[in-house]
Motif scaffolding. Structure first.
Motif, PDB file in Angstrom:
ATOM      1  N   GLY A 213      68.086  58.937  56.496  1.00 34.26           N
ATOM      2  CA  GLY A 213      67.039  58.717  57.475  1.00 34.26           C
ATOM      3  C   GLY A 213      66.336  60.001  57.882  1.00 34.26           C
ATOM      4  N   GLU A 214      67.072  61.113  57.878  1.00 31.58           N
ATOM      5  CA  GLU A 214      66.468  62.402  58.249  1.00 31.58           C
ATOM      6  C   GLU A 214      65.797  63.100  57.069  1.00 31.58           C
ATOM      7  N   ARG A 215      66.256  62.872  55.847  1.00 27.84           N
ATOM      8  CA  ARG A 215      65.785  63.669  54.714  1.00 27.84           C
ATOM      9  C   ARG A 215      64.812  62.940  53.790  1.00 27.84           C
ATOM     10  N   LEU A 216      64.670  61.634  53.932  1.00 29.10           N
ATOM     11  CA  LEU A 216      63.841  60.893  52.985  1.00 29.10           C
ATOM     12  C   LEU A 216      62.409  61.426  52.948  1.00 29.10           C
ATOM     13  N   GLY A 217      61.867  61.748  54.110  1.00 26.52           N
ATOM     14  CA  GLY A 217      60.490  62.231  54.159  1.00 26.52           C
ATOM     15  C   GLY A 217      60.283  63.545  53.432  1.00 26.52           C
ATOM     16  N   ASP A 218      61.357  64.326  53.241  1.00 21.30           N
ATOM     17  CA  ASP A 218      61.242  65.618  52.576  1.00 21.30           C
ATOM     18  C   ASP A 218      61.360  65.514  51.062  1.00 21.30           C
ATOM     19  N   MET A 219      61.718  64.341  50.563  1.00 20.46           N
ATOM     20  CA  MET A 219      61.902  64.196  49.122  1.00 20.46           C
ATOM     21  C   MET A 219      60.557  64.120  48.415  1.00 20.46           C
ATOM     22  N   PRO A 220      60.491  64.636  47.197  1.00 21.72           N
ATOM     23  CA  PRO A 220      59.199  64.740  46.503  1.00 21.72           C
ATOM     24  C   PRO A 220      58.635  63.381  46.095  1.00 21.72           C
ATOM     25  N   GLY A 221      57.386  63.142  46.444  1.00 26.53           N
ATOM     26  CA  GLY A 221      56.707  61.935  46.000  1.00 26.53           C
ATOM     27  C   GLY A 221      57.364  60.670  46.490  1.00 26.53           C
ATOM     28  N   SER A 222      57.392  59.678  45.638  1.00 25.98           N
ATOM     29  CA  SER A 222      58.064  58.417  45.933  1.00 25.98           C
ATOM     30  C   SER A 222      59.174  58.201  44.927  1.00 25.98           C
ATOM     31  N   GLY A 223      60.120  57.314  45.285  1.00 27.51           N
ATOM     32  CA  GLY A 223      61.282  57.177  44.411  1.00 27.51           C
ATOM     33  C   GLY A 223      62.025  55.886  44.606  1.00 27.51           C
ATOM     34  N   ILE A 224      63.256  55.892  44.115  1.00 25.92           N
ATOM     35  CA  ILE A 224      64.134  54.720  44.162  1.00 25.92           C
ATOM     36  C   ILE A 224      65.434  55.123  44.837  1.00 25.92           C
ATOM     37  N   ILE A 225      65.899  54.282  45.749  1.00 26.23           N
ATOM     38  CA  ILE A 225      67.220  54.432  46.364  1.00 26.23           C
ATOM     39  C   ILE A 225      68.073  53.288  45.848  1.00 26.23           C
ATOM     40  N   TYR A 226      69.063  53.587  45.035  1.00 27.22           N
ATOM     41  CA  TYR A 226      69.912  52.546  44.458  1.00 27.22           C
ATOM     42  C   TYR A 226      71.127  52.283  45.343  1.00 27.22           C
ATOM     43  N   THR A 227      71.472  51.009  45.489  1.00 30.08           N
ATOM     44  CA  THR A 227      72.719  50.595  46.134  1.00 30.08           C
ATOM     45  C   THR A 227      73.497  49.722  45.154  1.00 30.08           C
ATOM     46  N   LEU A 228      74.768  49.498  45.456  1.00 35.97           N
ATOM     47  CA  LEU A 228      75.607  48.728  44.537  1.00 35.97           C
ATOM     48  C   LEU A 228      75.548  47.234  44.781  1.00 35.97           C
ATOM     49  N   THR A 229      75.098  46.804  45.967  1.00 39.98           N
ATOM     50  CA  THR A 229      75.091  45.378  46.286  1.00 39.98           C
ATOM     51  C   THR A 229      73.769  44.983  46.930  1.00 39.98           C
ATOM     52  N   VAL A 230      73.504  43.683  46.882  1.00 40.32           N
ATOM     53  CA  VAL A 230      72.307  43.134  47.517  1.00 40.32           C
ATOM     54  C   VAL A 230      72.354  43.379  49.021  1.00 40.32           C
ATOM     55  N   ALA A 231      73.516  43.124  49.633  1.00 38.59           N
ATOM     56  CA  ALA A 231      73.638  43.292  51.077  1.00 38.59           C
ATOM     57  C   ALA A 231      73.323  44.718  51.493  1.00 38.59           C
ATOM     58  N   ALA A 232      73.830  45.691  50.744  1.00 42.05           N
ATOM     59  CA  ALA A 232      73.579  47.090  51.087  1.00 42.05           C
ATOM     60  C   ALA A 232      72.102  47.433  50.939  1.00 42.05           C
ATOM     61  N   ALA A 233      71.452  46.911  49.908  1.00 42.30           N
ATOM     62  CA  ALA A 233      70.024  47.187  49.714  1.00 42.30           C
ATOM     63  C   ALA A 233      69.213  46.678  50.893  1.00 42.30           C
ATOM     64  N   GLU A 234      69.502  45.466  51.325  1.00 41.98           N
ATOM     65  CA  GLU A 234      68.756  44.896  52.447  1.00 41.98           C
ATOM     66  C   GLU A 234      69.063  45.641  53.742  1.00 41.98           C
ATOM     67  N   GLU A 235      70.311  46.043  53.911  1.00 46.41           N
ATOM     68  CA  GLU A 235      70.739  46.763  55.106  1.00 46.41           C
ATOM     69  C   GLU A 235      70.065  48.139  55.193  1.00 46.41           C
ATOM     70  N   VAL A 236      70.066  48.862  54.090  1.00 46.44           N
ATOM     71  CA  VAL A 236      69.478  50.202  54.069  1.00 46.44           C
ATOM     72  C   VAL A 236      67.955  50.129  54.244  1.00 46.44           C
ATOM     73  N   ALA A 237      67.323  49.160  53.575  1.00 45.52           N
ATOM     74  CA  ALA A 237      65.871  49.021  53.708  1.00 45.52           C
ATOM     75  C   ALA A 237      65.482  48.721  55.152  1.00 45.52           C
TER      76      ALA A 237
END
Length: 753
Positions: free
Chosen positions: A276-300
């Motif tokens: 949450g603190e570092r995403l804005g500093d990452m270059p351009g746009s990208g992909i954040i992978y999670t291992l499960t559907v629940a985690a993907a929805e939770e993180v998003a």
């Protein structure tokens, strides 16, 4: 003369700085095949220029790409190309298609595994004036039209999902015509053919039949970026079926643009806060992978609350939403997609600036494939792995759903033989102890092996002898364990991370990259502010997940002696319930998994868990339609608490029910009882029909519970430890409602999914 990239985003070939052809290339071509070859090479480069939109016309294939094109067009060979992601494999088959079509060959058929990949390929083909169409699960209304276009010669490229190969109509009516008229067969992501590979798909094995039926002289190209030596050998052997040895073209797998790193943080809250603190500093746009559907929805959801434009992308995402998410990422309208492996092979965004994994994949080969999405058309991209303590539990779950034990396979074959007619999956399910997805995968393997056949109306046994290859399946299981250990080693290594991944793929040119956190030093620290950590912890600690009730009985129950069918009557259904969390999420899942694991000792519910469940109930009561919401159609307040019986965790369930009754000042009405005929059957991960068969007559309502319901009619809370299929709650709710409960409100600690 210096060679420079065509332009950022098109690593498909090279352009001479002055637009000319280098003398040594002319000499090499001339020595190899004379002026005819030189003319073909010039024609191929002209097609490439159209493909990459190079108006100067100076684009040219690299020598390794030209070698593959020449093998297909000049020699009409079968070739396996193993090259790193972003190498430009699509350029090879689109250029070869154009050259072959100009020489009178039939259309190219591309077997392609993912819709995102197909969409990218259709768009790329159009750039070179190549007419491409696709047949997949998302466009059935177009299939008939497309078949006609192919027969009339109006289509240059037909992209087909591997699942179509096992569709009865396609296999029996379309596939023979394609095999007879195909000018080039392309197998994309060819590692899926091999069950030694990280992403084996049985539908791909149907290709062996198609390969054997191709007319002599039809070239075949198989491509992948993720094949070690064993997989390469296996795919090449299958590729050469009936046509001699296949040509294997293998290149180095280093990705010069990628900077790899691993950051180990204490827990899920720290990982989420850090992101949450570092995403804005990452270059351009990208992909954040999670291992499960629940985690993907939770993180998003968490990142959106922090103001980041992100979207989730999983196997449960509707197709239209997937397409929109892909377009948003391609256009940089989102900072990231939070995705499962559903966004994997073939998604092509050349300027993708970063890939972050919240949780470690179980295979270094799969990891290499996913991080390969980044840095295709930019000089630098960051790749970061944030491993979690829940990773290995998730690995164990996916490992447990491999090829079934022999007795289950034999049972399925026996059922099909005894039936004497085709059985659909819904008709077969009640008769075998396998979930539908696992049953279907097993049948596809048996189909390729010749033991069963998919026909109109379902599946039928062929009567052919079939041997259970226990040694092979055991080897594959051991290979999976070795891959898991390799991922542990990747996290822990002090050596070069890119070299580590290259060696896992048997790359003979593996060498230190000089860029990763071990070679060049970490570029990120693990510092997380107290405010961010508090916010993340609060998000992960927020309890409460809806539990959707079952509304339809499984089909085919009469075949196993259970008189239940169709829609569950409204007066016997449970209401939408609640769970504290999902076992697969990174918040409460991490707390609940140890509590509910098979090895955990039975004990009273912990105080913090009970407190969180009370919070769930309070939020539930205040929600729209809840008994404390004040809405005109609100449910009535529960008149009591009933527990489900449990053989494995009786203390946990009974103490949870008693604690809820005490805190909520509700009568504890008692516990449903096991019926005298109830056996010890445990239907872990079996299909719905088998679970309901085991549960339908397993419970009764004791006299004291029935008397309490009769004396004080109204809604009741039905408490259990966790819900997997939902059938235990459905059966318990039906009994309670038949005994007089106005409504049944299921409440569990965890959802399995």
């Amino acid at each position: 003369m210096r060679a420079v990239p065509v332009r950022a985003g098109h690593p498909l070939g090279e352009v001479g700085a002055d637009g000319g052809v280098e003398w040594w290339i002319v000499l090499a071509i001339g020595l190899h095949g004379g002026m005819d070859t030189l003319e073909l090479r010039a024609e191929a480069d002209a097609v490439l220029a159209e493909l990459v939109r190079d108006p100067s016309g100076s684009a040219r294939l690299r020598e390794d790409q030209w070698q593959a094109v020449a093998a297909l067009v000049e020699e009409r060979r079968r070739a396996l190309v193993v090259q790193r992601t972003g190498w430009g494999k699509s350029a090879v088959y689109f250029v070869a298609t154009a050259l072959l079509r100009r020489r009178g060959a039939g259309p190219t058929v591309i077997i392609s595994p993912l819709l995102a990949l197909m969409r990218n390929q259709v768009e790329a083909a159009a750039r070179a004036g190549i007419r491409a169409r696709t047949i997949n699960s998302a466009n059935p209304e177009e299939w008939e039209t497309i078949h006609g276009e192919v027969e009339r010669g109006e289509t240059d490229v037909l992209l087909v999902s591997p699942e179509r190969l096992n569709s009865v109509d396609f296999r029996d009516q379309v596939l023979p015509k394609l095999a007879a008229t195909t000018g080039l067969l392309v197998v994309d992501e060819a590692h899926c053919i091999s069950d030694w590979g990280h992403d084996f798909r049985p539908d791909y094995r149907r290709l062996r039949t198609m390969l054997a039926e191709l007319p002599a002289g039809v070239p075949v190209l198989a491509t992948t970026a993720t094949a070690n030596a064993r997989v390469t050998e296996d795919v090449a052997e299958q590729l050469g079926t009936g046509s001699g040895d296949a040509l294997v073209l293998r290149g180095p797998l280093d990705r010069e643009s990628l900077r790899l790193g691993v950051l180990q943080l204490p827990d899920a809250a720290h990982r989420l806060a850090w992101l949450g603190e570092r995403l804005g500093d990452m270059p351009g746009s990208g992909i954040i992978y999670t291992l499960t559907v629940a985690a993907a929805e939770e993180v998003a959801a968490f990142l959106r609350q922090r103001g980041y434009p992100v979207a989730s992308y999983t196997g449960k995402t509707e197709n239209a939403d997937r397409l929109q998410a892909e377009e948003d990422l391609l256009a940089n309208r989102v900072k990231a997609l939070v995705a499962t492996s559903a966004l994997g092979m073939g998604f092509d965004k050349p300027d993708l600036g970063f890939v972050v994994h919240l949780g470690s994949p179980s295979s270094p080969i799969a990891y290499y494939q996913q991080v390969g999405r980044a840095g295709r058309g930019v000089d630098h991209a960051d790749v970061l792995l944030l491993p979690g303590r829940e990773d290995e539990a998730i690995w164990r779950y996916f490992a447990s759903v491999g090829f079934p034990p022999e007795e289950q396979v034999r049972r399925t074959l026996a059922v099909l033989e005894e039936a004497g007619r085709p059985l659909s999956l819904p008709a077969l399910e009640p008769l075998v102890d396998l979930r539908r997805s696992r049953l279907e995968t097993m049948l596809k393997v048996l189909d390729v092996d010749g033991a069963v056949k998919r026909v109109k109306g379902g599946w039928t046994a062929t009567g052919q002898q079939w041997a259970y290859d226990a040694e092979r399946y055991a080897w594959v299981a051991r290979q999976r364990e070795a891959e898991q250990q390799a991922m542990r080693d990747y996290v822990a290594t002090t050596g070069c991370r890119m070299e580590f991944l290259q060696r896992q793929l048997d790359d003979e040119k593996a060498a230190p990259c000089g860029r990763c956190d071990n070679c060049a030093g970490p570029w990120l620290d693990a510092v997380v502010s107290s405010g961010a950590l508090s916010g993340a912890a609060g998000e992960l600690d927020r309890p409460g997940v809806e539990v959707e009730p079952r509304r339809m009985w499984p089909t085919g129950m009469a075949a196993v002696g259970v008189d239940l069918k169709g829609r569950i009557p409204a007066g016997q259904q449970a209401a939408t319930g609640r769970a504290l969390g999902r076992l697969s999420d990174i918040g409460w899942g991490n707390r609940l998994r140890p509590l509910l694991s098979e090895s955990a000792a039975d004990a009273p519910v912990p105080d913090d868990v009970l407190t969180a469940v009370v919070t769930v109930v309070a939020d539930w009561a205040r929600s729209p339609g809840g008994w404390a919401s004040g809405a005109p159609d609100a449910q009535g307040r529960p008149v009591g608490v009933v527990a489900m019986p449990s053989r494995t965790r009786p203390q946990l369930v009974s103490s949870l029910a008693a604690g809820l009754a005490r805190v909520g000042r509700l009568p504890l009405l008692g516990t449903l009882a096991y019926a005298p005929q109830a056996g010890e059957y445990a239907a872990h991960r079996s299909n719905s029909a088998q679970r309901l068969r085991a549960l339908a007559a397993s419970f009764t309502v004791p006299d004291d519970v029935a008397a309490a319901l009769a004396a004080t009619p109204g809604p009741v809370l039905l408490v259990d430890d966790y819900a997997d299929s939902g059938w235990t709650l459905a059966v318990g709710a039906r009994l309670l409602r038949q005994a007089g409960a106005d409504q049944v409100l299921p409440l569990v600690l965890a959802l399995a999914g």
